[in-house]
Design a protein around this motif. Structure first.
Motif, PDB file in Angstrom:
ATOM      1  N   MET A 257       0.830  -1.200   0.000  1.00  0.00           N
ATOM      2  CA  MET A 257       0.000   0.000   0.000  1.00  0.00           C
ATOM      3  C   MET A 257       0.869   1.257   0.000  1.00  0.00           C
ATOM      4  N   ALA A 258       1.968   1.231   0.733  1.00  0.00           N
ATOM      5  CA  ALA A 258       2.895   2.365   0.718  1.00  0.00           C
ATOM      6  C   ALA A 258       3.540   2.533  -0.652  1.00  0.00           C
ATOM      7  N   LEU A 259       3.800   1.417  -1.336  1.00  0.00           N
ATOM      8  CA  LEU A 259       4.392   1.502  -2.676  1.00  0.00           C
ATOM      9  C   LEU A 259       3.424   2.098  -3.692  1.00  0.00           C
ATOM     10  N   VAL A 260       2.128   2.075  -3.399  1.00  0.00           N
ATOM     11  CA  VAL A 260       1.158   2.668  -4.314  1.00  0.00           C
ATOM     12  C   VAL A 260       1.266   4.188  -4.315  1.00  0.00           C
ATOM     13  N   TYR A 261       1.480   4.782  -3.146  1.00  0.00           N
ATOM     14  CA  TYR A 261       1.434   6.239  -3.018  1.00  0.00           C
ATOM     15  C   TYR A 261       2.806   6.895  -2.939  1.00  0.00           C
TER      16      TYR A 261
END
Length: 518
Positions: A257-261
């Motif tokens: 999820m952190a890699l998405v943003y």
């Protein structure tokens, strides 16, 4: 009294229906018959050309084809201006080369696909070399025969169109719309190779995200095994399938999820450093930005799996810190009492963790639903950005809060070394960094500066190109002189005649391919 009206006696203002010229299909295979059925349902008259029409009977395959005329290939080509070539590419030469003169000025739609990506020549270009005077267009090759004749079948309804003749492309696009598909013009005939390669690719945008996710999961799994089985024995080995596996699963989910943003924040900082939006991002950054949707879908799958596992494990036995531990003491006539431990109500930790986790998961479901094409098509850009970007960062905040609620009580009891080693602390490091970067970008001065750059403002009005990306050359065009180009000799200045005497230079990237600069 006249009871029967003459057929020619039509009410005033009613025009007779203009009869469409029939559409020709060369080939009686599965795809040719599916095309014919779709065209008939779309209101077209269809003629199918076969090499051996005397041995074919279409009504035996499908009763819907009983009105379709079957004839030989030469007669089919003569009577139709638009023809589908629904045969394999290896049969193009033996079937069509001898009658190439019959295709003069006709629109020919190639629906074939290649067997491999090794060939540098597309089937459409090969077909064009056999029938040189025809207007060959690549289309419908990404639609399967099952989707072609079945409206309720799954699969994309997009039809990629490529051809050199603009009129023929428009005719094919109109035909695709009449058949219930959404045409997308890719370009000229040279783009047919790209369309054919699209069918041969298997999840081209998913391989790298899945590989990265698999690597992250394995790293977290190895660390969990070390912490709970090697460093200390906290669980039995028979608990590794659900109880233990659920830990690296949720840690991987919040990391993905952190890699998405994160790439959105990094790209904004790069634009701040460069002072312009016109400088190319590094190649790895471009790839990362394109993979955000794939990472988001993978994150949703991981979180959903984590939710299912957590519901299965939701009991005082597995989550002892989430539940109170009352005990019942029954006095006995002997010297010791009977002790019966019981666990019933949830503690504040369990209640808070469940609440934050449920809210975050519901929001994540909303974000995932908006990625569906049927939903995304109903949203404008502002709504899409609100759901995918702003709501997404709220989900990340709630996810970090969920982990902190679960880990904070243990952090208070442990020393700093144990806190750093805990899986709850390690799993929120990267998401916290992303949230800090986003907070900096939301500061009024920084936000207005980024907005100004993205609207075209440049810190340096005369940028100097310090380097170029691999595979590109930079060509300087002088408006008051002949342009000096390395890529072809017929380059023209793209900015017109200059009225100023001082030379004005423009630096543009061009591919190393032999194309002219325009």
């Amino acid at each position: 009294m006249k009871l029967i009206r003459d057929m020619d006696d039509k009410p005033a203002g009613v025009q007779p229906r203009k009869r469409r010229k029939p559409i020709g299909i060369i080939g009686t295979g599965n795809y040719g018959r599916a095309l014919a059925k779709r065209l008939v349902f779309s209101g077209y008259d269809v003629i199918i050309g076969s090499r051996r029409p005397q041995f074919r009977q279409l009504s035996t395959y499908d009763k819907c084809l009983c009105d379709v005329e079957l004839t030989d290939i030469v007669d089919c080509v003569k009577r139709c201006d638009v023809l589908f070539v629904a045969i394999h590419a290896e049969n193009f030469k033996v079937t069509l080369e001898s009658i190439s003169d019959e295709f003069d000025g006709k629109t020919v739609i190639d629906v074939s696909n290649r067997d491999s990506c090794l060939s540098r020549t597309s089937n459409t270009e090969y077909l064009s070399s056999l029938i040189k005077d025809a207007k060959v267009v690549k289309a419908f090759n990404v639609i399967s025969s099952f989707v072609m004749e079945n409206d309720i079948a799954g699969g994309s309804r997009r039809v990629f169109v490529a051809g050199d003749d603009p009129t023929a492309r428009d005719d094919v696009c109109n035909l695709a719309r009449d058949m219930g598909f959404a045409p997308i013009v890719i370009g000229g005939a040279a783009s047919a190779q790209k369309i054919e390669a699209f069918v041969l690719q298997r999840f081209p945008g998913w391989k790298c995200p899945i590989f990265i996710t698999f690597g992250i999961f394995n790293l977290w799994l190895l660390y969990v095994v070390y912490i709970y089985f090697i460093d200390k024995t906290a669980y039995r080995w028979d608990q590794i399938f659900v109880k233990v596996l659920n830990k690296p699963l949720c840690m991987t989910a919040i990391t993905v999820m952190a890699l998405v943003y994160m790439p959105g924040c990094l790209s904004a900082f790069l634009q701040l450093v460069n002072g312009t939006k016109h400088k190319h991002f590094p190649k790895w950054m471009d790839s990362w930005l394109r993979y955000r949707k794939q990472f988001g879908v993978i994150c949703f799958v991981l979180v959903s799996t984590h939710v299912i596992m957590s519901v299965l494990l939701m009991s005082p036995t597995y989550y002892s810190s989430w539940f109170q531990s009352p005990a019942i003491h029954i006095p006995r006539n002997t010297s010791e009492d009977l002790h019966l431990p019981m666990k019933v109500w949830m503690t504040w930790k369990g209640e808070a963790a469940c609440l934050v986790g449920i809210v975050a998961y519901v929001m994540l479901c909303v974000t995932a639903i908006t990625t569906l094409p049927s939903v995304a098509d109903t949203l404008n850009w502002r709504e899409w950005r609100l759901l995918q970007s702003k709501l997404g960062h709220v989900i990340l905040v709630l996810s970090v809060t969920h982990v902190i609620v679960m880990g904070a009580p243990g952090w208070i009891k442990e020393n700093s070394a144990k806190i750093i080693q805990s899986i709850t602390f390690l799993s929120i490091i990267l998401p916290t960094i992303v949230l800090l970067m986003k907070f900096i970008l939301l500061l009024p001065y920084v936000s207005s500066y980024v907005r100004k750059i993205r609207r075209g403002w440049e810190r340096n009005p005369n940028p100097v190109v310090s380097g170029n990306r691999k595979g590109e050359e930079y060509v300087v065009l002088h408006c008051d002189d002949r342009p000096k180009a390395r890529c072809g000799g017929n380059a023209r200045c793209g900015c017109g005649q200059s009225t100023r005497r001082a030379p004005v230079s423009r630096v543009i990237p061009t591919p190393c391919c032999g194309c002219s600069v325009v």
